[in-house]
Write a protein that holds these residues in place. Structure first.
Motif, PDB file in Angstrom:
ATOM      1  N   GLY A   1       1.499   6.600   8.724  1.00 38.14           N
ATOM      2  CA  GLY A   1       2.776   7.256   8.478  1.00 38.14           C
ATOM      3  C   GLY A   1       3.583   6.567   7.399  1.00 38.14           C
ATOM      4  O   GLY A   1       4.302   7.223   6.632  1.00 38.14           O
ATOM      5  N   ASP A   2       3.493   5.249   7.350  1.00 40.18           N
ATOM      6  CA  ASP A   2       4.183   4.499   6.302  1.00 40.18           C
ATOM      7  C   ASP A   2       3.693   4.961   4.929  1.00 40.18           C
ATOM      8  O   ASP A   2       4.481   5.279   4.028  1.00 40.18           O
ATOM      9  CB  ASP A   2       3.892   3.006   6.519  1.00 40.18           C
ATOM     10  CG  ASP A   2       4.753   2.112   5.648  1.00 40.18           C
ATOM     11  OD1 ASP A   2       5.666   2.620   4.967  1.00 40.18           O
ATOM     12  OD2 ASP A   2       4.516   0.893   5.646  1.00 40.18           O
ATOM     13  N   ILE A   3       2.372   5.032   4.792  1.00 39.91           N
ATOM     14  CA  ILE A   3       1.772   5.403   3.507  1.00 39.91           C
ATOM     15  C   ILE A   3       2.053   6.871   3.185  1.00 39.91           C
ATOM     16  O   ILE A   3       2.519   7.211   2.090  1.00 39.91           O
ATOM     17  CB  ILE A   3       0.244   5.150   3.544  1.00 39.91           C
ATOM     18  CG1 ILE A   3      -0.034   3.655   3.777  1.00 39.91           C
ATOM     19  CG2 ILE A   3      -0.414   5.647   2.261  1.00 39.91           C
ATOM     20  CD1 ILE A   3      -1.493   3.335   4.085  1.00 39.91           C
TER      21      ILE A   3
ATOM     22  N   SER B   1       4.267   9.067   4.446  1.00 39.48           N
ATOM     23  CA  SER B   1       5.660   9.506   4.297  1.00 39.48           C
ATOM     24  C   SER B   1       6.189   9.114   2.925  1.00 39.48           C
ATOM     25  O   SER B   1       6.964   9.864   2.317  1.00 39.48           O
ATOM     26  CB  SER B   1       6.542   8.934   5.414  1.00 39.48           C
ATOM     27  OG  SER B   1       6.624   7.527   5.337  1.00 39.48           O
ATOM     28  N   ASP B   2       5.778   7.956   2.433  1.00 40.89           N
ATOM     29  CA  ASP B   2       6.215   7.562   1.097  1.00 40.89           C
ATOM     30  C   ASP B   2       5.559   8.418   0.022  1.00 40.89           C
ATOM     31  O   ASP B   2       6.213   8.826  -0.945  1.00 40.89           O
ATOM     32  CB  ASP B   2       5.921   6.077   0.857  1.00 40.89           C
ATOM     33  CG  ASP B   2       6.955   5.169   1.519  1.00 40.89           C
ATOM     34  OD1 ASP B   2       8.082   5.643   1.757  1.00 40.89           O
ATOM     35  OD2 ASP B   2       6.650   4.002   1.785  1.00 40.89           O
ATOM     36  N   ALA B   3       4.269   8.680   0.182  1.00 39.37           N
ATOM     37  CA  ALA B   3       3.590   9.531  -0.802  1.00 39.37           C
ATOM     38  C   ALA B   3       4.212  10.928  -0.807  1.00 39.37           C
ATOM     39  O   ALA B   3       4.471  11.505  -1.867  1.00 39.37           O
ATOM     40  CB  ALA B   3       2.094   9.613  -0.493  1.00 39.37           C
TER      41      ALA B   3
ATOM     42  N   VAL C   1       0.819  -1.216   0.000  1.00 37.63           N
ATOM     43  CA  VAL C   1       0.000   0.000   0.000  1.00 37.63           C
ATOM     44  C   VAL C   1       0.854   1.268   0.000  1.00 37.63           C
ATOM     45  O   VAL C   1       0.504   2.260  -0.655  1.00 37.63           O
ATOM     46  CB  VAL C   1      -1.002  -0.004   1.182  1.00 37.63           C
ATOM     47  CG1 VAL C   1      -0.297  -0.070   2.530  1.00 37.63           C
ATOM     48  CG2 VAL C   1      -1.933   1.197   1.114  1.00 37.63           C
ATOM     49  N   ASP C   2       2.012   1.258   0.694  1.00 39.59           N
ATOM     50  CA  ASP C   2       2.839   2.460   0.693  1.00 39.59           C
ATOM     51  C   ASP C   2       3.443   2.689  -0.689  1.00 39.59           C
ATOM     52  O   ASP C   2       3.489   3.820  -1.179  1.00 39.59           O
ATOM     53  CB  ASP C   2       3.915   2.416   1.794  1.00 39.59           C
ATOM     54  CG  ASP C   2       4.671   1.106   1.852  1.00 39.59           C
ATOM     55  OD1 ASP C   2       4.150   0.067   1.398  1.00 39.59           O
ATOM     56  OD2 ASP C   2       5.805   1.102   2.366  1.00 39.59           O
ATOM     57  N   ASN C   3       3.851   1.605  -1.337  1.00 39.29           N
ATOM     58  CA  ASN C   3       4.375   1.737  -2.687  1.00 39.29           C
ATOM     59  C   ASN C   3       3.274   2.154  -3.668  1.00 39.29           C
ATOM     60  O   ASN C   3       3.505   2.988  -4.558  1.00 39.29           O
ATOM     61  CB  ASN C   3       5.020   0.414  -3.124  1.00 39.29           C
ATOM     62  CG  ASN C   3       5.841   0.567  -4.391  1.00 39.29           C
ATOM     63  OD1 ASN C   3       6.199   1.666  -4.787  1.00 39.29           O
ATOM     64  ND2 ASN C   3       6.131  -0.544  -5.033  1.00 39.29           N
TER      65      ASN C   3
HETATM   66 MG   LIG Z   1       7.045   2.502   3.396  1.00 36.83          MG
END
Ligand SMILES: [Mg+2]
Ligand SMILES: [Mg+2]
Lengths: 363, 363
Positions: free
Chosen positions: B249-251, B253-255, A225-227
């Motif tokens: 935050g994972d999602i 911060s990558d976006a 999902v992050d990618n």
């Molecule tokens: Mg990530």
């Protein structure tokens, strides 16, 4: 033989009735052209239902929806009802409608209209031709999982808890909607999960991978999902159809919609295993411009087009509505929300008239 | 009196040693300028540690980290170790390092460098001047919550389950990092949750709101995660500091990083309540170009700058490193990954030399 469809109309609040009137006119016109007949029945939902009955979705309205072939919803809510207790809020009516009709699949297109490409925050070459469909699971996952709540631990500290859970059958049924949708589009399905960290995502990935055997014509890929959030920003054209769970779909469908820059133009569909689906614009009820003939009816018309395609399996009629929307934009007609220099400003009703003209010119 | 800092270096795999060498040279140079002395100690982590000891993070390495004032990490992993069992993977070393040092706060800047603005998929006017810091909770939430697993239900169906949970003290400590970070920046903190649906988010919002009383100089706002994803795409300049849970935050911060278009230029910091933090680039170990003097050392140098600012509280030295990076870009030096027409192509070592030159010109 004329095909007859029973459509329940939930016009709701704010600009709802104005944009619904346009969609109904356009549906009648395309019905005449293609020998379809629509039996429209109005029902109350949202603020208007609260005012009339005290409930946001009266049983009578839900029954009307159940008895129909499809439900066309405009928009609900407004300042007036914002401070009611939760069970009386307009949004509670929407949740009750989804639950009552078993709508577990939410289809959210993010399509760039060439006329509105400058409204996007992304570069023209990045968004030109973007045409994504996000298929979001709507009745499971962390928004509904048990246990949930705020509990006290042994140390007297409060602890907030929600549960993200999916069973195999839940994954399979939304997965099949994903594959079927991809089949009707460009044949590429990207399943989004967080299988490198979450057990529920590992099961999700295993099941989606297993389902692929039944859809040899669909090319399946997987993204974390992050990618996926990064790839939507980087190069959205790589996506055709995305299938994902409730929370991830909530985030990604909104991010994808915002790529287009004209979220007020986007429709959506919510589907169950059988029975009527619900079709509605993504935008809200815009109470501040209600009743002033300023509303943009195009997302409502595109919602009617989704109803024809995904709810009634009438792709030819759906194509006609989609084309009529492109045609009025080609002619330069714009409501205030999408107005730009050199274009012709129109109100909601005149936009409706131009849509009818566009339809009639299709012959 | 010379201030002395003990720094553990985890150069890791792939391009790690090359970019670390540049960062060490630059740290030594700035140390001379500002009368700081660094005692560097190399320790093994990742693939090199697996090859030497069978473990991705040997106890000796973790102890070295514990005994230091800060840990500078380059990059770990590579094809060679991808098929080892999970407990022997390089990434497992990273998780063990975070756990071993109690690193619960992850700071992820997303800063647009004017020189690289064309690499962004967003329009120049949308991203120009973007400077966002995402503060992500790193050791709680759904990635660690119990119960978790794949269970069999009474009907014999498999069900995947993960638990998103936060206790008050966990929220408070990451919340304080958010407020403190915002204080050092523009003073605006946006807390991201899904409080309209999730109980754990409701507790999150209540605690963050209560903390605000201790930080009257910080302006606090709240956004739901789906809206935050939209707003990052629509108008990222509205954000200064974002604080949120592990998954969101994972999602985000990558976006946010991808908005800049040059994710290979971004550093990160992971901090605990006390004790050494870990500072590392966001990019990977790039095994395909390792040992060829092609790597871009700038994210590693920016990670050293974050170490100076957030780990050692030496903002003047940190500013010098940040300025040196801008200076070499001003001069037109580019490694292959960020090369564009009219610029001067350099390798990793030459980029390091130019950084030293830029530092010395600061006087
Ligand atoms: Mg990530
Ligand atoms: Mg949403």
């Amino acid at each position: 033989m004329t095909q007859n469809y029973r459509i329940t109309l939930l016009s709701g609040d704010g600009i709802g009735p104005e944009i619904m009137a346009v969609a109904v006119d356009v549906l009648k016109a395309v019905g005449k052209q293609l020998d379809l007949s629509f039996e429209f029945k109005e029902a109350l939902m949202g603020g208007v239902a609260i005012d009339a009955t005290g409930e946001p979705l009266p049983e009578e309205s839900l029954q009307a929806c159940r008895d129909s072939d499809a439900v066309l919803l405009a928009a609900i809510g407004g300042y007036k009802w914002d401070n009611l207790p939760r069970h009386q809020r307009p949004e509670t009516g929407l949740l009750a409608l989804r639950a009552g009709l078993g709508l577990f699949a939410n289809l959210r297109p993010a399509t760039i209209l060439p006329h509105l490409i400058d409204a996007s925050s992304l570069k023209r070459e990045v968004v030109e031709g973007v045409d994504i469909m996000v298929v979001r699971e709507l009745t499971g996952g962390i928004y509904f999982g048990q246990p949930r709540g705020i509990f006290e631990t042994e140390t007297g500290e409060k602890r907030g808890v929600n549960t993200m859970a999916y069973g195999e059958s839940e994954i399979d049924r939304i997965g099949r909607v994903g594959f079927e949708t991809a089949k009707k589009r460009q044949g590429r399905l990207c399943s989004v999960d967080k299988a490198n960290v979450l057990d529920v995502s590992q099961l999700w990935r295993d099941r989606i991978t297993a389902l692929a055997a039944d859809y040899p014509e669909v090319e399946l890929s997987h993204l974390y999902v992050d990618n996926a959030a990064m790839q939507l920003v980087r190069w959205p054209k790589q996506f055709d159809t995305i299938v994902t769970g409730n929370l991830f779909g909530d985030i990604l469908s909104d991010a994808a919609a915002m790529l287009t820059g004209s979220i007020g133009m986007l429709p959506s569909a919510s589907l169950g295993a059988s029975g009527p689906g619900v079709f509605e614009p993504v935008h809200g009820s815009a109470p501040d411009i209600a009743g002033q003939d300023k509303a943009n009816p195009l997302a409502q018309v595109l919602s009617a087009a989704m109803m024809l395609r995904y709810g009634l399996d009438e792709p030819a009629a759906s194509d006609r509505l989609d084309s009529a929307v492109l045609q009025v934009l080609d002619w330069g007609y714009r409501t205030g929300d999408i107005m730009s220099e050199g274009m012709k400003a129109v109100g909601c009703r005149e936009m409706g008239d131009m849509l009818l003209k566009a339809l009639s010119e299709q012959g």
